[in-house]
Each structure stands twice: as C-alpha cells, then as structure tokens.
Design a protein around this motif. Structure first.
Motif, PDB file in Angstrom:
ATOM      1  N   VAL A 224       0.835  -1.201   0.000  1.00  0.00           N
ATOM      2  CA  VAL A 224       0.000   0.000   0.000  1.00  0.00           C
ATOM      3  C   VAL A 224       0.871   1.252   0.000  1.00  0.00           C
ATOM      4  N   ALA A 225       1.970   1.236   0.758  1.00  0.00           N
ATOM      5  CA  ALA A 225       2.850   2.405   0.815  1.00  0.00           C
ATOM      6  C   ALA A 225       3.501   2.678  -0.534  1.00  0.00           C
ATOM      7  N   ILE A 226       3.854   1.632  -1.256  1.00  0.00           N
ATOM      8  CA  ILE A 226       4.469   1.819  -2.574  1.00  0.00           C
ATOM      9  C   ILE A 226       3.446   2.363  -3.569  1.00  0.00           C
ATOM     10  N   VAL A 227       2.217   1.864  -3.506  1.00  0.00           N
ATOM     11  CA  VAL A 227       1.169   2.353  -4.415  1.00  0.00           C
ATOM     12  C   VAL A 227       0.886   3.827  -4.160  1.00  0.00           C
ATOM     13  N   LEU A 228       0.886   4.245  -2.897  1.00  0.00           N
ATOM     14  CA  LEU A 228       0.587   5.628  -2.536  1.00  0.00           C
ATOM     15  C   LEU A 228       1.814   6.529  -2.568  1.00  0.00           C
ATOM     16  N   ASP A 229       2.969   5.990  -2.937  1.00  0.00           N
ATOM     17  CA  ASP A 229       4.219   6.753  -3.036  1.00  0.00           C
ATOM     18  C   ASP A 229       4.582   7.376  -1.682  1.00  0.00           C
ATOM     19  N   VAL A 230       4.534   6.558  -0.646  1.00  0.00           N
ATOM     20  CA  VAL A 230       4.907   6.993   0.701  1.00  0.00           C
ATOM     21  C   VAL A 230       6.398   6.761   0.891  1.00  0.00           C
ATOM     22  N   ASP A 231       7.093   7.715   1.498  1.00  0.00           N
ATOM     23  CA  ASP A 231       8.541   7.600   1.656  1.00  0.00           C
ATOM     24  C   ASP A 231       8.897   6.522   2.673  1.00  0.00           C
ATOM     25  N   ASP A 232      10.199   6.214   2.741  1.00  0.00           N
ATOM     26  CA  ASP A 232      10.661   5.102   3.582  1.00  0.00           C
ATOM     27  C   ASP A 232      10.421   5.367   5.065  1.00  0.00           C
ATOM     28  N   THR A 233      10.561   6.610   5.499  1.00  0.00           N
ATOM     29  CA  THR A 233      10.375   6.917   6.923  1.00  0.00           C
ATOM     30  C   THR A 233       8.949   6.636   7.368  1.00  0.00           C
ATOM     31  N   LEU A 234       7.975   7.106   6.604  1.00  0.00           N
ATOM     32  CA  LEU A 234       6.579   6.839   6.938  1.00  0.00           C
ATOM     33  C   LEU A 234       6.250   5.366   6.784  1.00  0.00           C
ATOM     34  N   GLN A 235       6.906   4.709   5.848  1.00  0.00           N
ATOM     35  CA  GLN A 235       6.670   3.275   5.677  1.00  0.00           C
ATOM     36  C   GLN A 235       7.143   2.496   6.897  1.00  0.00           C
ATOM     37  N   GLU A 236       8.298   2.869   7.456  1.00  0.00           N
ATOM     38  CA  GLU A 236       8.784   2.217   8.665  1.00  0.00           C
ATOM     39  C   GLU A 236       7.835   2.472   9.845  1.00  0.00           C
ATOM     40  N   GLN A 237       7.318   3.692   9.955  1.00  0.00           N
ATOM     41  CA  GLN A 237       6.378   3.991  11.030  1.00  0.00           C
ATOM     42  C   GLN A 237       5.081   3.214  10.863  1.00  0.00           C
ATOM     43  N   ALA A 238       4.614   3.050   9.630  1.00  0.00           N
ATOM     44  CA  ALA A 238       3.405   2.271   9.391  1.00  0.00           C
ATOM     45  C   ALA A 238       3.623   0.805   9.773  1.00  0.00           C
ATOM     46  N   CYS A 239       4.801   0.277   9.453  1.00  0.00           N
ATOM     47  CA  CYS A 239       5.110  -1.109   9.851  1.00  0.00           C
ATOM     48  C   CYS A 239       5.154  -1.245  11.371  1.00  0.00           C
ATOM     49  N   GLN A 240       5.696  -0.240  12.058  1.00  0.00           N
ATOM     50  CA  GLN A 240       5.739  -0.284  13.520  1.00  0.00           C
ATOM     51  C   GLN A 240       4.335  -0.198  14.100  1.00  0.00           C
ATOM     52  N   LEU A 241       3.452   0.588  13.497  1.00  0.00           N
ATOM     53  CA  LEU A 241       2.065   0.651  13.957  1.00  0.00           C
ATOM     54  C   LEU A 241       1.371  -0.692  13.779  1.00  0.00           C
TER      55      LEU A 241
END
Length: 306
Positions: free
Chosen positions: A133-150
């Motif tokens: 989902v993060a790649i489809v929405l073009d979310v950067d790596d920092t937010l992607q790591e935070q989403a994984c932690q959530l």
C-alpha cells in the motif's frame, strides 16, 4: 669452502629476546617474547600473555560497530533471516544447474521453517501488505517504517482478531501519514487497499483509540499542493488559494468541513475571481467530492471573506 649448509644455525623470527630487561624476576634467566606471550626460558614463568595484535584491519571513523545489516521493522524477523540466492554466487558467477537445484531445495525448506506460528505468518503477511500500500501511494521510507511499527503494535496488542489484515495494514499507512501531517485522502488509501472503505475506517478508528495515536486534524491548505498539481493551475492561483484557506482556518470557517473539499473550493473560487478556466466538475473529481460541496464552500468563502 664451507661444508655445512647455509643458515644451519637459524632462529625463529617470531621469538625475540628481551635484552632491555634484567631477565626473569624469579630466577634471573633469559626472557623471550613471541607473538603470544613473554616467558622465561629457564623456569617457564609467564610474564605477559595475549599481546595486542597491531596488524588488524583499519577502523574508519564512520564505522562504529560491525553487526551486519541494520534491523528493520518491515519484516517479521526484523531482517535477521538469511536470503538464499537464485542464479549467481557471491562473486557474481553463474551457478550450475546442479547447484541451482540444491539451492531450490534449501529455499523450499527455509520457507517451510520460516514461521514458528500462525501469528508470525499473519505478521509477515500484514507487513508485506503495508509495504504494498505504501508503494502504491508513493509513501517515503520513513513513513513506511512507522506504518510497519504501527502494524506491529496492533499485532502485539491483539487488535487483529476479528478484523481484516488488509484493512489494518491500510489503516496503519493512513495513520502514519496523519501523525506526520501529510495530506493523504482516505479515498486514495481505500483505492490502494483490497477492502472496502468501512473496514479501513473502522480499523483506523480502532488504532486511534487503542494505541493513542497523536493524529492531528489535517488542515485544508495541506491539500492545495496536490490539488493544484493535478489540476495544473498556475502558481499565482495556488498562492491566492492558500491565502484564502489560511484565512478561513484562522476564522474557523473550515471547521467540520471536508478538508480536500474546502481546499478545492478555495482553488475554484480563486480561479473564478481571476478568470482562469476551471470547471466545478474537474475540481470535484480531483478532490473526491461532489459539485454541491464545491458550491457550498464557495458561497461560504464569498460571504465571509469578501
């Protein structure tokens, strides 16, 4: 001509005689030092051992420790598992057919023993969905790591039973963006997810309530850059629309309104005032709202700010 071989009375280069001291403190014998220890040749007394090896590799200032690759929250085992290659070895050489078949068997057995329980399998699937989902929405790596932690926090707190893993993964990406003040419309998240809007909304509400997320309301002016880029409006229109949006936020005119809809209304209002050609249908389509919403917010701007 000498009849004996050359260097018949050789010596061990690793052993050095300590001539700078007075000898052994016990018996006064000769002391010899090799690469490991300093010992008396007469009584065998060990004076020093474990000498420092000064021939090690250089240590650079940037290199603080050598512990392999850094840990990551985007994998269920934090990146500690081994990845078995497919076609080439560590030097880049192609593998033979026999070696490829052997690696295929090892890869199959590793995949079977990768997860110790069903919970780890669900965690791995959920983290993979977060990254998708993060790649489809073009979310950067920092937010992607935070989403994984959530998502990890939701998994450890027992919030997954009774809910779709895909919905919680999409809600984690949306929550990470909301906590960092990034304007990400919920409609875009739902479009990237594989579940309906109700499931994503309920999953986000659960994360926000159970985990106590520091999510702040996104103001309408945060949506203006994306809307202006999609509509390809001039910079002058975008700057004036931002002025209108910030004035409306200061006077609490946007309270309770849809942020992307109010931002789109600001763009449409400035376009009409500057005679820039922009239709309500195009603005509403980009913002994901109806034309009625655009007209309602525009009337609010005209009556309150002018």
């Amino acid at each position: 001509m000498a009849s004996r071989e050359i260097y018949a009375n050789g010596f061990d280069e690793d052993v050095q005689t300590d001539n700078q001291t007075n000898g052994c403190p016990e018996c006064g014998g000769r002391v010899a030092t090799n690469t490991v220890e300093t010992v008396c040749e007469a009584c065998g007394l060990v004076l020093e051992e474990h000498a420092i090896d000064h021939s090690g590799e250089p240590v650079y200032e940037e290199e603080t420790e050598r512990t392999g690759a850094p840990l990551t929250t985007s994998r269920h085992d934090r990146g500690l598992s081994t990845t078995i290659g497919r076609k080439r070895d560590g030097k880049g050489n192609a593998l033979s057919a026999k070696k490829r078949r052997q690696l295929g068997r090892l890869r199959r057995e590793q995949k079977r023993g990768r997860f110790r329980s069903k919970q780890e399998r669900n965690l791995s699937h959920g983290l993979g969905e977060v990254q998708r989902v993060a790649i489809v929405l073009d979310v950067d790596d920092t937010l992607q790591e935070q989403a994984c932690q959530l998502f990890r926090s939701a998994h450890s707190e027992g919030l997954l039973p009774g809910r779709s893993i895909e919905a919680v993964a999409a809600a984690s990406v949306y929550a990470a963006c909301r906590c960092n003040g990034r304007s990400l419309p919920l409609a875009d998240v739902v479009e990237a997810a594989r579940v309906g809007e109700n499931r994503v909304t309920n999953a986000y509400a659960t994360l926000n309530k159970e985990l106590g997320l520091p999510a702040q309301p996104v103001q309408p002016h945060a949506y203006l850059p994306r809307l202006a880029s999609d509509l390809d409006v001039p910079d002058s229109v975008r700057r004036q629309a931002r002025m209108f949006a910030e004035r409306a936020e200061a006077e609490s005119l946007a309270r309770g309104a849809s942020p992307p809809g109010f931002a789109a209304a600001c763009l449409y209002h400035v376009a009409q005032e500057t005679e820039y050609r922009l239709t309500q249908a195009a603005v509403a389509d980009v913002a994901g709202v109806t034309t009625t919403t655009i007209r309602t917010h525009r009337e609010t701007l005209r009556s309150e700010l002018q």
